[in-house]
Design an enzyme around this catalytic site. Structure first.
Site, PDB file in Angstrom:
ATOM      1  N   VAL A  10      38.094  22.886   1.066  1.00  0.00           N
ATOM      2  CA  VAL A  10      37.797  22.756   2.473  1.00  0.00           C
ATOM      3  C   VAL A  10      36.706  21.906   2.740  1.00  0.00           C
ATOM      4  CG1 VAL A  10      37.640  25.417   2.683  1.00  0.00           C
ATOM      5  CG2 VAL A  10      35.534  24.485   2.032  1.00  0.00           C
ATOM      6  N   SER A  11      37.253  21.407   4.180  1.00  0.00           N
ATOM      7  CA  SER A  11      36.321  19.766   4.365  1.00  0.00           C
ATOM      8  C   SER A  11      34.899  20.425   5.084  1.00  0.00           C
ATOM      9  CB  SER A  11      37.361  19.256   5.811  1.00  0.00           C
ATOM     10  OG  SER A  11      37.711  20.504   6.481  1.00  0.00           O
ATOM     11  N   THR A  12      34.764  21.292   5.930  1.00  0.00           N
ATOM     12  CA  THR A  12      33.288  21.644   5.970  1.00  0.00           C
ATOM     13  C   THR A  12      33.246  23.164   5.438  1.00  0.00           C
ATOM     14  OG1 THR A  12      34.918  23.213   7.896  1.00  0.00           O
ATOM     15  CG2 THR A  12      34.012  21.104   8.519  1.00  0.00           C
TER      16      THR A  12
END
Length: 225
Positions: A10-12
């Site tokens: 996941v990026s966030t």
């Protein structure tokens, strides 16, 4: 078939990695398989150097499978970086299975027809489709980034006093600052806080500026005495 290693990126912080874990586990179960290990990563897919992905590749061996939700979870890389990653995966004899790529699911089936021609064709088709999806993921990233920058430029041109960008998360910045002062590495700080390397670099730059300003003030005070 070797071990199934699920890679969840996941990026966030707000993205639900546990939902993805449950979905991947259920998918493997539908093929009467079990995930041997999960690798969780809070990192941008545009970077080739990701701690958990590197650990996965180091621990995996021939016959293992990297199980992902979609190809963009493993790559939003530029073409050269994607080729480097794909070559590493192929050289180790590892297969990629993506939930949204049905042609890749054949790797989870234990039935061996013994037809090498069919297996070779499926591998070739699957490899081509993965390349296309990886390129599409990168194009989508570049397009969204371009539109974001265009939107910022337009807002700044129309109301330069009103557009301030995203507000700083001061609690996060203070936490990163404390970790930097105690000599934690960027990778360790990312794992602890979930912050991006860009944010950590910004905090480090601000700390350096504050330190230099403090030193200069001390120098001026000493000179004035």
């Amino acid at each position: 078939m070797g071990f199934i290693r699920a890679y969840l990126r996941v990026s966030t912080v707000g993205q639900d990695v546990m939902r993805a874990k449950e979905e991947i586990a259920e998918f493997a179960k539908s093929y009467h398989q079990q995930v041997a290990s999960f690798y969780f990563e809070k990192f941008t897919g545009t970077s080739l150097n990701r701690p958990e992905l590197s650990r996965l590749l180091a621990e995996a061996s021939a016959g293992d499978i990297i199980l992902i939700e979609s190809v963009d979870r493993i790559s939003r890389l530029k073409n050269d970086d994607w080729i480097a990653l794909k070559n590493t995966i192929e050289s180790k004899g590892i297969s990629i299975v993506a939930l949204d790529l049905p042609t890749s699911h054949i790797a989870l089936k234990q039935v061996d027809t013994g037809d090498e021609f069919v297996k070779s064709v499926l591998r070739a088709v699957n490899g081509m489709l993965i390349d296309i999806l990886a390129a599409t993921a990168r194009k989508d990233y570049d397009l969204r980034r371009k539109r974001t920058l265009e939107g910022i430029a337009k807002a700044q041109a129309e109301r330069p006093d009103a557009y301030q960008g995203r507000k700083r998360n001061q609690v996060l910045w203070d936490s990163i600052g404390k970790l930097l002062r105690t000599s934690h590495t960027y990778t360790a700080i990312q794992q602890i806080t979930g912050a991006s390397r860009m944010t950590i670099a910004a905090v480090a730059k601000e700390l350096k500026h504050e330190t230099n300003t403090l030193k200069e003030n001390h120098r001026l005070c000493a000179a004035a005495q």
